[in-house]
Design a protein around this motif. Sequence first.
Motif, PDB file in Angstrom:
ATOM      1  N   GLY A 192       0.810  -1.213   0.000  1.00  0.00           N
ATOM      2  CA  GLY A 192       0.000   0.000   0.000  1.00  0.00           C
ATOM      3  C   GLY A 192       0.842   1.261   0.000  1.00  0.00           C
ATOM      4  N   SER A 193       1.953   1.234   0.729  1.00  0.00           N
ATOM      5  CA  SER A 193       2.846   2.407   0.778  1.00  0.00           C
ATOM      6  C   SER A 193       3.378   2.756  -0.598  1.00  0.00           C
ATOM      7  CB  SER A 193       4.013   2.133   1.732  1.00  0.00           C
ATOM      8  OG  SER A 193       3.544   1.895   3.041  1.00  0.00           O
ATOM      9  N   ILE A 227      -8.765  17.219   0.293  1.00  0.00           N
ATOM     10  CA  ILE A 227      -7.438  17.787   0.539  1.00  0.00           C
ATOM     11  C   ILE A 227      -7.555  19.236   0.965  1.00  0.00           C
ATOM     12  CG2 ILE A 227      -5.248  18.418  -0.548  1.00  0.00           C
ATOM     13  CD1 ILE A 227      -5.546  15.945  -2.324  1.00  0.00           C
ATOM     14  N   SER A 228      -8.449  19.974   0.296  1.00  0.00           N
ATOM     15  CA  SER A 228      -8.618  21.396   0.619  1.00  0.00           C
ATOM     16  C   SER A 228      -9.171  21.598   2.031  1.00  0.00           C
ATOM     17  CB  SER A 228      -9.549  22.057  -0.396  1.00  0.00           C
ATOM     18  OG  SER A 228     -10.889  21.589  -0.242  1.00  0.00           O
ATOM     19  N   ARG A 231      -5.435  14.472   5.482  1.00  0.00           N
ATOM     20  CA  ARG A 231      -4.241  13.836   4.924  1.00  0.00           C
ATOM     21  C   ARG A 231      -4.687  12.600   4.146  1.00  0.00           C
ATOM     22  NH1 ARG A 231      -0.028  14.271  10.082  1.00  0.00           N
ATOM     23  NH2 ARG A 231      -0.078  16.548  10.242  1.00  0.00           N
ATOM     24  N   VAL A 232      -4.964  12.825   2.906  1.00  0.00           N
ATOM     25  CA  VAL A 232      -5.621  11.824   2.076  1.00  0.00           C
ATOM     26  C   VAL A 232      -4.818  10.539   1.985  1.00  0.00           C
ATOM     27  CG1 VAL A 232      -6.334  11.312  -0.284  1.00  0.00           C
ATOM     28  CG2 VAL A 232      -6.944  13.502   0.756  1.00  0.00           C
ATOM     29  N   ASN A 233      -3.516  10.654   1.762  1.00  0.00           N
ATOM     30  CA  ASN A 233      -2.699   9.455   1.591  1.00  0.00           C
ATOM     31  C   ASN A 233      -2.682   8.588   2.847  1.00  0.00           C
ATOM     32  OD1 ASN A 233      -2.061   9.938  -1.046  1.00  0.00           O
ATOM     33  ND2 ASN A 233      -0.051  10.832  -0.635  1.00  0.00           N
ATOM     34  N   GLN A 234      -2.753   9.204   4.014  1.00  0.00           N
ATOM     35  CA  GLN A 234      -2.786   8.419   5.248  1.00  0.00           C
ATOM     36  C   GLN A 234      -4.092   7.636   5.363  1.00  0.00           C
ATOM     37  OE1 GLN A 234      -1.868  10.729   8.714  1.00  0.00           O
ATOM     38  NE2 GLN A 234       0.142  11.379   7.961  1.00  0.00           N
ATOM     39  N   TYR A 235      -5.188   8.260   4.960  1.00  0.00           N
ATOM     40  CA  TYR A 235      -6.475   7.560   4.978  1.00  0.00           C
ATOM     41  C   TYR A 235      -6.484   6.421   3.963  1.00  0.00           C
ATOM     42  CZ  TYR A 235      -8.830  10.836   8.105  1.00  0.00           C
ATOM     43  OH  TYR A 235      -9.220  11.560   9.208  1.00  0.00           O
ATOM     44  N   LYS A 236      -5.920   6.667   2.783  1.00  0.00           N
ATOM     45  CA  LYS A 236      -5.855   5.633   1.766  1.00  0.00           C
ATOM     46  C   LYS A 236      -5.024   4.445   2.255  1.00  0.00           C
ATOM     47  CE  LYS A 236      -6.376   8.427  -2.440  1.00  0.00           C
ATOM     48  NZ  LYS A 236      -5.704   8.841  -3.703  1.00  0.00           N
ATOM     49  N   LEU A 237      -3.894   4.749   2.859  1.00  0.00           N
ATOM     50  CA  LEU A 237      -3.033   3.673   3.356  1.00  0.00           C
ATOM     51  C   LEU A 237      -3.734   2.901   4.468  1.00  0.00           C
ATOM     52  CD1 LEU A 237      -0.350   2.197   3.343  1.00  0.00           C
ATOM     53  CD2 LEU A 237       0.561   3.937   4.898  1.00  0.00           C
ATOM     54  N   ALA A 238      -4.434   3.616   5.334  1.00  0.00           N
ATOM     55  CA  ALA A 238      -5.129   2.956   6.447  1.00  0.00           C
ATOM     56  C   ALA A 238      -6.193   1.988   5.937  1.00  0.00           C
ATOM     57  CB  ALA A 238      -5.761   4.005   7.363  1.00  0.00           C
TER      58      ALA A 238
END
Length: 329
Positions: free
Chosen positions: A118-119, A214-215, A219-226
């Motif tokens: 995922g990272s 994002i606006s 922290r979108v990428n952290q949610y995606k990774l989670a």
Amino acid sequence: MADTAAITDATPIAAALPVSRDDRALHRKVFLGIVVVLVLAPFVLYPVFLMKVLCFGLFALAFNLLLGYGGLLSFGHAAYFGMASYVSAYSAKVWGLNPEVAILCGTLTGALLGLLFGSLAIRRQGIYFSMITLALAQMAFFFSLQAKFTGGEDGIQAVPRGRLFGLVGLEDDRALYALVAVIFVAGMLLIYRIIHSPFGQVLKAIRDNEPRAISLGYRVNQYKLAVFVLSATLAGLAGSTKALVFQLASLTDVHWSMSGEVVLMTLVGGMGTVFGPIVGALVIVTMETYLAQFGAWVTIIQGCVFVLCVLLFREGIVGLVARMLKKPL
């Protein structure tokens, strides 16, 4: 395989219909109905068939968490399902661990692979994300083919089911069915809680409009990774359980076709619905089991069913029912 944009752009019925108090009451009744069916089913149907449905149902639910609510289309979920299956089988057969510990080892394997893959994958979006997940899953497949502990093309066979907590023997299919049913219900309830938590609401916001999320400072990428790790963990739980049910871990579990199969289950049942993946898994597993006499034609029949679902009701079976009832399912 359907076009990626067509899959990810389809608006799930759950996104269109808010969950009210009445809807939650309906969901509780559905959950209760599922539990009742699980209790009565082994007296009517073959327990091993039921356990296969439950394992793949949990796998599809895990995938739907990523696609239906995270908006991320992975073509490599077989990596977590299959590698967890191998580790669970190896732990039980070679290390002699109790079944609950073996399942935990496999689940943790799925979580660690999800974190690693995922990272890397979340650095890209759309079709590029999907292709990265497929490439990583193929690496896992060839690793499984070459590694000594996996048994290569023979896989890990004759996996002992053992005794649960050292007390309950799982050689009896009905005893193992009870364990698998508990795992399935626990996983289903966990996913339901995730979906309807603040975390789940943020996921839906990111899925529907990532730039806006994002606006707003998320922290979108952290949610995606989670959500990626959560999905991989639950997929690993399903794979670990399946290894004990069939006393086998093989290349089939980690092959790319398994990734396609879980996509098919999710879309046929209803992407972005709570109960759709369960229905999808039931339909596909039933077709594979009871149409096995047709040999390779089963794949063609599955393809026809998939095409009909995409053409006639893109929301899937449960999605169509939800739209007719005007209730999120």
